[in-house]
Design an enzyme around this catalytic site. Structure first.
Site, PDB file in Angstrom:
ATOM      1  N   LYS A 117       0.857  -1.189   0.000  1.00 16.44           N
ATOM      2  CA  LYS A 117       0.000   0.000   0.000  1.00 16.44           C
ATOM      3  C   LYS A 117       0.881   1.222   0.000  1.00 16.44           C
ATOM      4  CE  LYS A 117      -4.474   0.890   0.289  1.00 16.44           C
ATOM      5  NZ  LYS A 117      -5.525  -0.051  -0.160  1.00 16.44           N
TER       6      LYS A 117
HETATM    7  N1  GLU Z   1      -7.038   0.044  -3.610  1.00 18.01           N
HETATM    8  C1  GLU Z   1      -7.789  -1.148  -3.854  1.00 18.01           C
HETATM    9  C2  GLU Z   1      -7.885  -2.012  -2.614  1.00 18.01           C
HETATM   10  O1  GLU Z   1      -7.777  -1.522  -1.511  1.00 18.01           O
HETATM   11  C3  GLU Z   1      -7.279  -1.904  -5.077  1.00 18.01           C
HETATM   12  C4  GLU Z   1      -5.841  -2.308  -5.014  1.00 18.01           C
HETATM   13  C5  GLU Z   1      -5.308  -2.852  -6.355  1.00 18.01           C
HETATM   14  O2  GLU Z   1      -6.075  -2.983  -7.290  1.00 18.01           O
HETATM   15  O3  GLU Z   1      -4.123  -3.151  -6.391  1.00 18.01           O
HETATM   16  O4  GLU Z   1      -8.153  -3.176  -2.689  1.00 18.01           O
END
Ligand code: GLU
Length: 427
Positions: A117
């Site tokens: 993240k």
């Molecule tokens: N931000 C989204 C999540 O929290 C998608 C992450 C992604 O597609 O890599 O799942």
């Protein structure tokens, strides 16, 4: 007061960080599994945490310094994957928790990624498009040593979108000297984005609800739905659940909520928000606060805003029979216990909102093969994965007599532990 640097100080109702919550959830599942100490230590820490401070040229000619993070929780299964958020309350502890959730999320739906993240502490809504572009390009440059299509693949999250990913992809590509569409997902379709990716998180939430409703004998055509958060997840989930026949009676965004027990037209609400920039003042509805909204009489509640919405304070008053977490981390561990005791079924974030990363995986596969799929192929494959993962989560929960969150975590941790064990310890 809110500024581009995000000086607003928001006092959390809960002194614990989201990472503390993530560890509490992890320990409950690790105890059930009887996880070995060395794996407990490895999986409850993040493999790589990078914090950067970087300058950005603002429209008024000044230069401001921002703080950003990228955390890779577990790099064993394959490249790491997870979004980048822009928010004034971003902290390293929050990003670490969200990276850990991504590892479990990918394992729950069985895709070959570890979790990551990223986040920048910034009030994105106070910035111009040019400032956002400058910030994104500089943050991407800072992340260059640790991101890439085989190493770590960012995507959109809170306050970032396809345009953000286009700037990220372009910056990365310019730095390496050739176009690299696989370095990010959630891109515009013209740059190699996938059909259906923009809607995928909200669509996955609705597929998850359909699976659970069938299982719990809940008729969706009679269901009243309340949605907290009207961004890329909540706004799309609300529209899609209306299309399967349910009645959306209340929705909210950061300006507050609107409520009509007779049902809101999602087309009208989206048009109003597009025109005025918020839900406030929508005609044909009563104004409700974000807190009141969560406690409205309804069958289905979809928290799709930020973390810590459902706590021990409001959990006793929640009336929904089914909760589907569109957001990451909206429910505290105490609230989980209260809801479970009250017989309220909760589809946890690591399952309910996994549609986004699942279609991100589809997008990455299409980018690596330079071979696009149709939207129908994307949605059918997403439905299959959400259906299969629901059954696995439910069966693990039943076998251990625990709620869906712990069931999903048991399954995810077992899977990650297995390949961590088999790969062994280097050197
Ligand atoms: N931000 C989204 C999540 O929290 C998608 C992450 C992604 O597609 O890599 O799942």
């Amino acid at each position: 007061m809110s500024t581009a640097m995000g000086t607003t100080s928001v006092v959390s109702v809960d002194e614990r960080s989201l990472f503390d919550v993530a560890i509490e959830q992890f320990n409950i599942a690790a105890d059930i599994i009887g996880l070995e100490d060395h794996l407990r230590a490895r999986l409850s820490t993040c493999q790589r945490e990078m914090t950067v401070h970087f300058p950005v040229k603002m429209d008024d000619g000044s230069v401001q310094v921002f703080e950003g993070h990228r955390v890779q929780h577990n790099r064993m299964p394959g490249p790491t994957k997870g979004g980048i958020r822009y928010h004034q309350n971003v902290t390293l502890a929050e990003v670490k928790a969200l990276a850990m959730f991504m590892t479990w999320k990918c394992a729950v739906v069985g895709i070959p990624y570890g979790g990551a993240k990223g986040g920048v502490k910034v009030d994105a809504k106070a910035m111009s498009l040019q400032e956002l572009e400058n910030l994104t390009r500089r943050f991407t440059s800072e992340l260059m040593p640790i991101i890439g299509p085989d190493t770590d693949i960012p995507a959109p999250d809170v306050n970032t979108n396809a345009q953000t990913m286009a700037w990220l992809m372009d910056t990365y590509s310019m730095n390496v000297g050739h176009a690299v569409p696989g370095v990010t997902t959630g891109k515009p379709i013209v740059l190699g984005g996938s059909e259906g990716r923009n809607e995928a998180t909200g669509r996955g939430v609705v597929y998850a609800i359909e699976e659970a409703a069938r299982d719990l004998d809940m008729d969706l055509s009679d269901a009243r739905v309340v949605v907290q958060g009207f961004g890329n997840v909540g706004g799309i989930a609300a529209t899609l659940i209306e299309q399967v026949g349910a009645k959306v009676i209340a929705v909210s965004d950061s300006s507050g909520g609107i409520y009509n027990p007779g049902g809101l037209s999602m087309k009208a609400v989206h048009a109003y928000k597009a025109e005025t920039g918020s839900l406030r003042g929508f005609p044909d509805a009563e104004a409700v606060s974000g807190e009141e909204l969560l406690e409205l009489d309804c069958e289905i509640l979809i928290p799709s805003a930020l973390e810590n919405s459902i706590t021990e304070d409001n959990a006793p008053r929640i009336k929904a029979k089914l909760i589907a977490e569109g957001a990451n981390g909206p429910t505290t561990p105490e609230a989980d216990l209260i809801l479970h005791d009250r017989g309220i079924a909760l589809l946890p974030d690591i399952y309910a909102n996994a549609g986004g990363v699942t279609v991100s995986y589809f997008e990455w596969v299409q980018a690596m093969q330079a071979f696009p799929w149709t939207e129908q192929q994307v949605n059918e494959r997403l439905r299959l994965i959400m259906a299969k993962s629901y059954v696995a989560m439910r069966d693990t929960s039943r076998a251990n007599n625990v709620n869906f969150r712990t069931g999903a975590l048991v399954r995810a941790i077992e899977r990650v532990a297995e390949f961590t064990r088999i790969r062994g310890v280097y050197p």
